[in-house]
Design an enzyme around this catalytic site. Structure first.
Site, PDB file in Angstrom:
ATOM      1  N   HIS A 171     -12.243  -6.417  -1.406  1.00 33.32           N
ATOM      2  CA  HIS A 171     -11.426  -5.716  -0.403  1.00 33.32           C
ATOM      3  C   HIS A 171     -12.087  -5.883   0.966  1.00 33.32           C
ATOM      4  O   HIS A 171     -13.235  -6.273   1.067  1.00 33.32           O
ATOM      5  CB  HIS A 171     -11.333  -4.225  -0.747  1.00 33.32           C
TER       6      HIS A 171
ATOM      7  N   GLU B 125     -11.435   0.382  -9.042  1.00 33.13           N
ATOM      8  CA  GLU B 125     -12.489   0.268  -8.025  1.00 33.13           C
ATOM      9  C   GLU B 125     -13.685   1.121  -8.402  1.00 33.13           C
ATOM     10  O   GLU B 125     -13.547   2.273  -8.806  1.00 33.13           O
ATOM     11  CB  GLU B 125     -11.955   0.694  -6.646  1.00 33.13           C
TER      12      GLU B 125
ATOM     13  N   SER C 101       0.842  -1.196   0.000  1.00 34.75           N
ATOM     14  CA  SER C 101       0.000   0.000   0.000  1.00 34.75           C
ATOM     15  C   SER C 101       0.882   1.252   0.000  1.00 34.75           C
ATOM     16  O   SER C 101       2.103   1.166   0.175  1.00 34.75           O
ATOM     17  CB  SER C 101      -0.870   0.009   1.257  1.00 34.75           C
TER      18      SER C 101
ATOM     19  N   ASP D 228      -1.476  -1.709  -3.864  1.00 37.58           N
ATOM     20  CA  ASP D 228      -2.816  -1.684  -3.273  1.00 37.58           C
ATOM     21  C   ASP D 228      -3.273  -0.225  -3.123  1.00 37.58           C
ATOM     22  O   ASP D 228      -2.549   0.606  -2.565  1.00 37.58           O
ATOM     23  CB  ASP D 228      -2.729  -2.372  -1.901  1.00 37.58           C
ATOM     24  N   HIS D 229      -4.454   0.089  -3.618  1.00 45.32           N
ATOM     25  CA  HIS D 229      -5.049   1.433  -3.472  1.00 45.32           C
ATOM     26  C   HIS D 229      -4.147   2.587  -3.930  1.00 45.32           C
ATOM     27  O   HIS D 229      -3.929   3.546  -3.169  1.00 45.32           O
ATOM     28  CB  HIS D 229      -5.481   1.700  -2.025  1.00 45.32           C
TER      29      HIS D 229
ATOM     30  N   ALA E 267     -11.616  -7.945   3.355  1.00 51.21           N
ATOM     31  CA  ALA E 267     -12.105  -9.317   3.453  1.00 51.21           C
ATOM     32  C   ALA E 267     -11.522 -10.096   4.631  1.00 51.21           C
ATOM     33  O   ALA E 267     -11.631 -11.313   4.677  1.00 51.21           O
ATOM     34  CB  ALA E 267     -11.835 -10.051   2.140  1.00 51.21           C
TER      35      ALA E 267
ATOM     36  N   ASP F 234      -7.192   3.427  -7.526  1.00 46.15           N
ATOM     37  CA  ASP F 234      -8.443   3.546  -6.772  1.00 46.15           C
ATOM     38  C   ASP F 234      -9.045   4.922  -7.034  1.00 46.15           C
ATOM     39  O   ASP F 234      -8.780   5.884  -6.325  1.00 46.15           O
ATOM     40  CB  ASP F 234      -8.174   3.343  -5.280  1.00 46.15           C
TER      41      ASP F 234
ATOM     42  N   ASP G 234      -5.409  -7.956   5.168  1.00 47.96           N
ATOM     43  CA  ASP G 234      -4.368  -7.227   5.895  1.00 47.96           C
ATOM     44  C   ASP G 234      -4.611  -7.311   7.403  1.00 47.96           C
ATOM     45  O   ASP G 234      -3.733  -7.707   8.172  1.00 47.96           O
ATOM     46  CB  ASP G 234      -4.338  -5.771   5.424  1.00 47.96           C
TER      47      ASP G 234
END
Ligand code: TD4
Ligand code: CA
Ligand code: ZN
Length: 315
Positions: free
Chosen positions: A218, A140, A56, A88-89, A220, A110, A263
């Protein structure tokens, strides 16, 4: 860009296509330091599971992208399973470009905070840059807001992913996978009352985007009570936690989810083991003494995830 390792990363879309075809999902595990990475890769190796490692913006800030890439190079050389490295993102074009240039095998742009049209334009720009360099792109659509138990239908329509928009978004942006909002949220406090995901909507999304298009879940983490208890029994104050029940992943995978982001569960396992170690060994101050059980605890939870997602045996 190739990494300086004997073995190379695998394109994420390849891992996701194999998952869709094989009717299993692949966990995407967040990497922030060496111990987490070693734990994840050892778990994948032992269970013959392909892995998506994700980094991230926060991880890049904490550890420095270059350090993380070097650690991943070492992980590739000490394993023989398919591994991809994913941003990520990513919130803008620049961070995606930095990761494509750094050798990542996929990036997430994102754009969910932007309007539908601006999200498409931004995603398309990242897709053009990434695809030219063999890198796949996750986008996203919809918002992963913390969700109340009694959310109304009109509120859902405002924040959850709209199936028709999803199909149009993919068509116009050219993205390789799509993160959907169906009721999950990041962190350890996902639901008040009964955990509930909008599987009806997920089925409509799958029908609209086609069965060969990978969807991403996401937020999750399952936030297992046992892991929270180890933390809380050893001095933590983390009340009111709730995650996604494990049985829901079977349904999600049937409905096109190929990538499942985790995460929080890794954080809880790592922290719980450290807290427990200090509670039992107040005299210890060598980081190797408490990071060894922390790494082992993360490996154990990742092995469990791999089995729950059905990823084992597919490497
Ligand atoms: O995308 N993620 C991971 C979110 C990472 C958090 O970012 P920082 O490193 O910047 O703090 C997920 O979807 C994970 O969801 P989870 O349920 O595990 O919280
Ligand atoms: Ca978002
Ligand atoms: Zn996320």
């Amino acid at each position: 860009m190739a990494l300086y390792s004997k073995r190379q990363l695998v394109p994420t879309r390849q891992i996701l296509d194999a998952a869709l075809a094989g009717k299993y999902a692949v966990g995407a595990y967040n990497v922030n330091n060496m111990e987490l990475l070693q734990a994840i890769v050892e778990a994948g190796n032992e269970l013959r599971a392909p892995l998506i490692l994700q980094v991230s913006a926060g991880a890049r800030k904490y550890a420095n992208q270059e350090y993380l890439i070097k650690l991943v190079e070492a992980a590739l050389n000490s394993s023989d399973i398919p591994i991809s490295l994913h941003l990520d993102h990513g919130e803008d074009f620049e961070i995606c470009k930095a990761c494509v240039d750094g050798g990542f095998s996929s990036v997430m742009i994102d754009g969910s905070k932007h309007s539908f049209e601006d999200n498409i334009a931004l995603t398309k720009k990242v897709v053009e840059y990434a695809h030219e360099r063999g890198v796949s792109v996750e986008a996203e659509l919809g918002k992963l807001a913390g969700v109340e138990d009694n959310i109304s239908v009109s509120e859902k329509d405002a924040i959850y992913t709209n199936p028709d928009e999803a199909a149009e978004f993919i068509e116009r942006s050219g993205c390789d996978s799509l993160a959907v909002a169906i009721g999950t949220s990041h962190g350890a406090f996902k639901f008040k009352g009964e955990p509930k995901l909008d599987f009806e909507r997920l089925a409509e999304i799958k029908a609209a985007v086609g069965k060969d298009f990978p969807l991403v879940l996401h937020g999750a983490s399952s936030v297992p009570a046992e892991l929270v208890k180890i933390c809380n029994d050893n001095g933590a104050v983390i009340p009111g936690t709730m995650g996604v029940p494990e049985y829901m992943f079977t349904e999600a995978t049937k409905l096109g989810v190929a990538k499942i982001n985790v995460d929080t569960d890794l954080r809880l396992a790592f922290t719980g083991a450290i807290r427990k170690h200090f509670a039992e060994n107040p005299g210890h101050f060598d980081p190797r003494q408490y990071l060894t059980p922390a790494r082992a605890a993360v490996k154990e939870i990742v092995k469990h995830k791999i089995q729950v997602f059905g990823t084992n045996g597919h490497a």
